[in-house]
Design a protein around this motif. Structure first.
Motif, PDB file in Angstrom:
ATOM      1  N   GLU A   1       0.831  -1.202   0.000  1.00  0.00           N
ATOM      2  CA  GLU A   1       0.000   0.000   0.000  1.00  0.00           C
ATOM      3  C   GLU A   1       0.869   1.258   0.000  1.00  0.00           C
ATOM      4  O   GLU A   1       1.831   1.374   0.757  1.00  0.00           O
ATOM      5  CB  GLU A   1      -0.905   0.001   1.233  1.00  0.00           C
ATOM      6  N   GLY A   2       0.528   2.178  -0.869  1.00  0.00           N
ATOM      7  CA  GLY A   2       1.206   3.464  -0.904  1.00  0.00           C
ATOM      8  C   GLY A   2       2.372   3.561  -1.856  1.00  0.00           C
ATOM      9  O   GLY A   2       2.838   4.669  -2.149  1.00  0.00           O
ATOM     10  N   TRP A   3       2.868   2.444  -2.364  1.00  0.00           N
ATOM     11  CA  TRP A   3       4.066   2.498  -3.203  1.00  0.00           C
ATOM     12  C   TRP A   3       3.846   3.270  -4.495  1.00  0.00           C
ATOM     13  O   TRP A   3       4.786   3.832  -5.041  1.00  0.00           O
ATOM     14  CB  TRP A   3       4.550   1.080  -3.523  1.00  0.00           C
ATOM     15  N   ARG A   4       2.631   3.287  -5.019  1.00  0.00           N
ATOM     16  CA  ARG A   4       2.395   3.984  -6.285  1.00  0.00           C
ATOM     17  C   ARG A   4       2.516   5.503  -6.150  1.00  0.00           C
ATOM     18  O   ARG A   4       2.781   6.196  -7.121  1.00  0.00           O
ATOM     19  CB  ARG A   4       1.012   3.617  -6.837  1.00  0.00           C
ATOM     20  N   SER A   5       2.304   6.002  -4.952  1.00  0.00           N
ATOM     21  CA  SER A   5       2.419   7.449  -4.760  1.00  0.00           C
ATOM     22  C   SER A   5       2.687   7.761  -3.298  1.00  0.00           C
ATOM     23  O   SER A   5       1.780   8.102  -2.537  1.00  0.00           O
ATOM     24  CB  SER A   5       1.154   8.159  -5.241  1.00  0.00           C
ATOM     25  N   LEU A   6       3.951   7.652  -2.900  1.00  0.00           N
ATOM     26  CA  LEU A   6       4.339   8.011  -1.541  1.00  0.00           C
ATOM     27  C   LEU A   6       4.197   9.520  -1.344  1.00  0.00           C
ATOM     28  O   LEU A   6       4.168  10.282  -2.316  1.00  0.00           O
ATOM     29  CB  LEU A   6       5.791   7.605  -1.290  1.00  0.00           C
ATOM     30  N   PRO A   7       4.122   9.985  -0.103  1.00  0.00           N
ATOM     31  CA  PRO A   7       4.116  11.433   0.137  1.00  0.00           C
ATOM     32  C   PRO A   7       5.366  12.079  -0.455  1.00  0.00           C
ATOM     33  O   PRO A   7       6.415  11.443  -0.571  1.00  0.00           O
ATOM     34  CB  PRO A   7       4.114  11.538   1.669  1.00  0.00           C
ATOM     35  N   GLU A   8       5.257  13.332  -0.841  1.00  0.00           N
ATOM     36  CA  GLU A   8       6.407  14.028  -1.405  1.00  0.00           C
ATOM     37  C   GLU A   8       7.539  14.088  -0.384  1.00  0.00           C
ATOM     38  O   GLU A   8       7.316  14.196   0.818  1.00  0.00           O
ATOM     39  CB  GLU A   8       6.021  15.441  -1.851  1.00  0.00           C
ATOM     40  N   LEU A   9       8.772  14.012  -0.911  1.00  0.00           N
ATOM     41  CA  LEU A   9       9.956  13.952  -0.055  1.00  0.00           C
ATOM     42  C   LEU A   9      10.654  15.309  -0.012  1.00  0.00           C
ATOM     43  O   LEU A   9      10.611  16.077  -0.980  1.00  0.00           O
ATOM     44  CB  LEU A   9      10.930  12.904  -0.602  1.00  0.00           C
ATOM     45  N   PRO A  10      11.342  15.603   1.097  1.00  0.00           N
ATOM     46  CA  PRO A  10      12.068  16.881   1.179  1.00  0.00           C
ATOM     47  C   PRO A  10      13.094  17.048   0.076  1.00  0.00           C
ATOM     48  O   PRO A  10      13.357  18.153  -0.375  1.00  0.00           O
ATOM     49  CB  PRO A  10      12.747  16.807   2.555  1.00  0.00           C
ATOM     50  N   ASP A  11      13.698  15.927  -0.411  1.00  0.00           N
ATOM     51  CA  ASP A  11      14.746  16.060  -1.420  1.00  0.00           C
ATOM     52  C   ASP A  11      14.205  16.349  -2.815  1.00  0.00           C
ATOM     53  O   ASP A  11      14.949  16.423  -3.776  1.00  0.00           O
ATOM     54  CB  ASP A  11      15.645  14.817  -1.463  1.00  0.00           C
ATOM     55  N   SER A  12      12.869  16.530  -2.929  1.00  0.00           N
ATOM     56  CA  SER A  12      12.309  16.887  -4.226  1.00  0.00           C
ATOM     57  C   SER A  12      12.371  18.397  -4.472  1.00  0.00           C
ATOM     58  O   SER A  12      11.985  18.866  -5.532  1.00  0.00           O
ATOM     59  CB  SER A  12      10.850  16.421  -4.325  1.00  0.00           C
ATOM     60  N   ILE A  13      12.890  19.157  -3.494  1.00  0.00           N
ATOM     61  CA  ILE A  13      13.033  20.600  -3.664  1.00  0.00           C
ATOM     62  C   ILE A  13      14.014  20.880  -4.804  1.00  0.00           C
ATOM     63  O   ILE A  13      15.083  20.283  -4.875  1.00  0.00           O
ATOM     64  CB  ILE A  13      13.533  21.253  -2.359  1.00  0.00           C
ATOM     65  N   ARG A  14      13.646  21.769  -5.713  1.00  0.00           N
ATOM     66  CA  ARG A  14      14.487  22.066  -6.872  1.00  0.00           C
ATOM     67  C   ARG A  14      15.665  22.957  -6.495  1.00  0.00           C
ATOM     68  O   ARG A  14      15.531  23.914  -5.737  1.00  0.00           O
ATOM     69  CB  ARG A  14      13.684  22.801  -7.945  1.00  0.00           C
ATOM     70  N   LEU A  15      16.838  22.617  -7.031  1.00  0.00           N
ATOM     71  CA  LEU A  15      17.984  23.497  -6.866  1.00  0.00           C
ATOM     72  C   LEU A  15      17.816  24.724  -7.758  1.00  0.00           C
ATOM     73  O   LEU A  15      17.204  24.650  -8.827  1.00  0.00           O
ATOM     74  CB  LEU A  15      19.273  22.769  -7.278  1.00  0.00           C
ATOM     75  N   ALA A  16      18.388  25.836  -7.314  1.00  0.00           N
ATOM     76  CA  ALA A  16      18.419  27.015  -8.173  1.00  0.00           C
ATOM     77  C   ALA A  16      19.213  26.687  -9.433  1.00  0.00           C
ATOM     78  O   ALA A  16      20.093  25.830  -9.425  1.00  0.00           O
ATOM     79  CB  ALA A  16      19.074  28.179  -7.427  1.00  0.00           C
ATOM     80  N   ARG A  17      18.915  27.377 -10.534  1.00  0.00           N
ATOM     81  CA  ARG A  17      19.517  27.039 -11.827  1.00  0.00           C
ATOM     82  C   ARG A  17      21.044  27.038 -11.754  1.00  0.00           C
ATOM     83  O   ARG A  17      21.697  26.100 -12.226  1.00  0.00           O
ATOM     84  CB  ARG A  17      19.039  28.028 -12.898  1.00  0.00           C
ATOM     85  N   GLY A  18      21.616  28.068 -11.165  1.00  0.00           N
ATOM     86  CA  GLY A  18      23.076  28.147 -11.099  1.00  0.00           C
ATOM     87  C   GLY A  18      23.676  26.997 -10.320  1.00  0.00           C
ATOM     88  O   GLY A  18      24.704  26.422 -10.718  1.00  0.00           O
ATOM     89  N   GLN A  19      23.067  26.649  -9.206  1.00  0.00           N
ATOM     90  CA  GLN A  19      23.570  25.547  -8.388  1.00  0.00           C
ATOM     91  C   GLN A  19      23.442  24.222  -9.129  1.00  0.00           C
ATOM     92  O   GLN A  19      24.339  23.375  -9.093  1.00  0.00           O
ATOM     93  CB  GLN A  19      22.807  25.486  -7.065  1.00  0.00           C
ATOM     94  N   TYR A  20      22.340  24.045  -9.826  1.00  0.00           N
ATOM     95  CA  TYR A  20      22.151  22.819 -10.609  1.00  0.00           C
ATOM     96  C   TYR A  20      23.225  22.703 -11.686  1.00  0.00           C
ATOM     97  O   TYR A  20      23.819  21.632 -11.882  1.00  0.00           O
ATOM     98  CB  TYR A  20      20.758  22.817 -11.249  1.00  0.00           C
ATOM     99  N   LEU A  21      23.501  23.814 -12.387  1.00  0.00           N
ATOM    100  CA  LEU A  21      24.510  23.783 -13.435  1.00  0.00           C
ATOM    101  C   LEU A  21      25.884  23.443 -12.873  1.00  0.00           C
ATOM    102  O   LEU A  21      26.629  22.648 -13.456  1.00  0.00           O
ATOM    103  CB  LEU A  21      24.550  25.128 -14.165  1.00  0.00           C
ATOM    104  N   ARG A  22      26.238  24.023 -11.728  1.00  0.00           N
ATOM    105  CA  ARG A  22      27.560  23.780 -11.136  1.00  0.00           C
ATOM    106  C   ARG A  22      27.697  22.358 -10.594  1.00  0.00           C
ATOM    107  O   ARG A  22      28.717  21.692 -10.811  1.00  0.00           O
ATOM    108  CB  ARG A  22      27.819  24.772  -9.993  1.00  0.00           C
ATOM    109  N   GLU A  23      26.685  21.896  -9.873  1.00  0.00           N
ATOM    110  CA  GLU A  23      26.825  20.645  -9.125  1.00  0.00           C
ATOM    111  C   GLU A  23      26.497  19.400  -9.937  1.00  0.00           C
ATOM    112  O   GLU A  23      26.980  18.311  -9.614  1.00  0.00           O
ATOM    113  CB  GLU A  23      25.933  20.692  -7.876  1.00  0.00           C
ATOM    114  N   HIS A  24      25.705  19.544 -10.990  1.00  0.00           N
ATOM    115  CA  HIS A  24      25.260  18.348 -11.708  1.00  0.00           C
ATOM    116  C   HIS A  24      25.526  18.397 -13.205  1.00  0.00           C
ATOM    117  O   HIS A  24      26.084  17.452 -13.759  1.00  0.00           O
ATOM    118  CB  HIS A  24      23.767  18.112 -11.447  1.00  0.00           C
ATOM    119  N   LEU A  25      25.141  19.485 -13.864  1.00  0.00           N
ATOM    120  CA  LEU A  25      25.319  19.517 -15.310  1.00  0.00           C
ATOM    121  C   LEU A  25      26.786  19.639 -15.713  1.00  0.00           C
ATOM    122  O   LEU A  25      27.250  18.916 -16.608  1.00  0.00           O
ATOM    123  CB  LEU A  25      24.507  20.662 -15.915  1.00  0.00           C
TER     124      LEU A  25
END
Length: 258
Positions: free
Chosen positions: A203-227
């Motif tokens: 039960e619940g696996w199809r749609s767990l509650p949203e997680l804190p780590d789903s917060i989006r990084l700011a564009r600049g931080q995303y570009l530096r740390e991942h892209l």
């Protein structure tokens, strides 16, 4: 010997990248993912232990997955083998959809020859949140269609198609790098696989509650740390999986029902 012997092959999607655990949990370690969840859910549903191995390594292109993992997986004499690949290929120039689909045909042929039931997955669709999103979307659509056509309507192949799942494309299912699903996404994929197998989905696996780590990084931080690191690896011909060993590549582990 357990009646179910399940081996998974693939890239970071199958290895479980993105479903990092705050503290290692035996036997999964710090990274879990949908395939590990399927193994546990399968054992729970059947009420008996299953044997499980996972040969997936992050960063692999689809044909190296076939060349380096398929025969080792079949040598374990599994009853079921799951396969996904092509996500890393789609992010590279001059990708041939026919060449990618040929890999899926090869896996199906070898599974047929060895009497192994194939569990076929398409990856989830991250395109809405990526640079070059239209290109990724178009290639993913073409590959998804081509692979399904290669299966020829085979009812004995377990199909777990995540690419068309619009819900799974929402940012709350993805980790900070926007390429890998978070724990919420991995649980949704695991639910789809278990459903395809005809097993009980927790039960619940199809749609767990949203997680804190789903917060989006700011564009600049995303570009530096991942892209930027991803671009560096492309320019230097290196991979995030270089030198890595599969987490469950040494043979079967037993997964007992809880």
């Amino acid at each position: 010997m357990a009646s179910v012997r399940y081996v998974a092959i693939g890239d970071s999607f199958t290895e479980g990248v993105g479903d990092e655990l705050p503290a290692p949990i035996a036997p999964w370690g710090p990274v879990r993912g949908w395939a590990d969840l399927v193994a546990q859910g399968w054992a729970d549903s059947r009420g008996e232990p299953i044997e499980y191995a996972n040969l997936a390594i992050r960063g692999k292109l689809v044909w190296p997955i076939v060349a380096q993992q398929l025969e080792s997986a079949l040598a374990l004499r599994p009853t079921h083998l799951s396969f996904n690949g092509g996500g890393n290929d789609m992010l590279r120039p001059r990708t041939s959809i026919v060449h990618l689909a040929d890999a899926f045909s090869q896996v199906l042929r070898r599974c047929d020859e060895e009497g192994v039931r194939l569990i076929l997955l398409s990856g989830a669709n991250p395109s809405a949140q990526l640079p070059l999103s239209r290109l990724v979307q178009r290639r993913g659509d073409l590959m998804s269609t081509a692979v399904v056509e290669r299966m020829g309507g085979r009812e004995d192949v377990v199909m777990a198609l995540n690419w068309p799942d619009a819900e799974l494309s929402q940012p709350s299912y993805w980790s900070e790098d926007r390429l890998h699903m978070n724990s919420r996404g991995h649980h949704r994929v695991a639910a789809r696989v278990l459903d395809g197998l005809g097993e009980r989905v927790p039960e619940g696996w199809r749609s767990l509650p949203e997680l804190p780590d789903s917060i989006r990084l700011a564009r600049g931080q995303y570009l530096r740390e991942h892209l930027a690191p991803w671009v560096r690896r492309r320019l230097t011909g290196t991979s995030s999986g270089d030198g890595r060993e599969p987490k469950f590549g040494g043979g079967w582990i037993e997964v007992a029902p809880r």
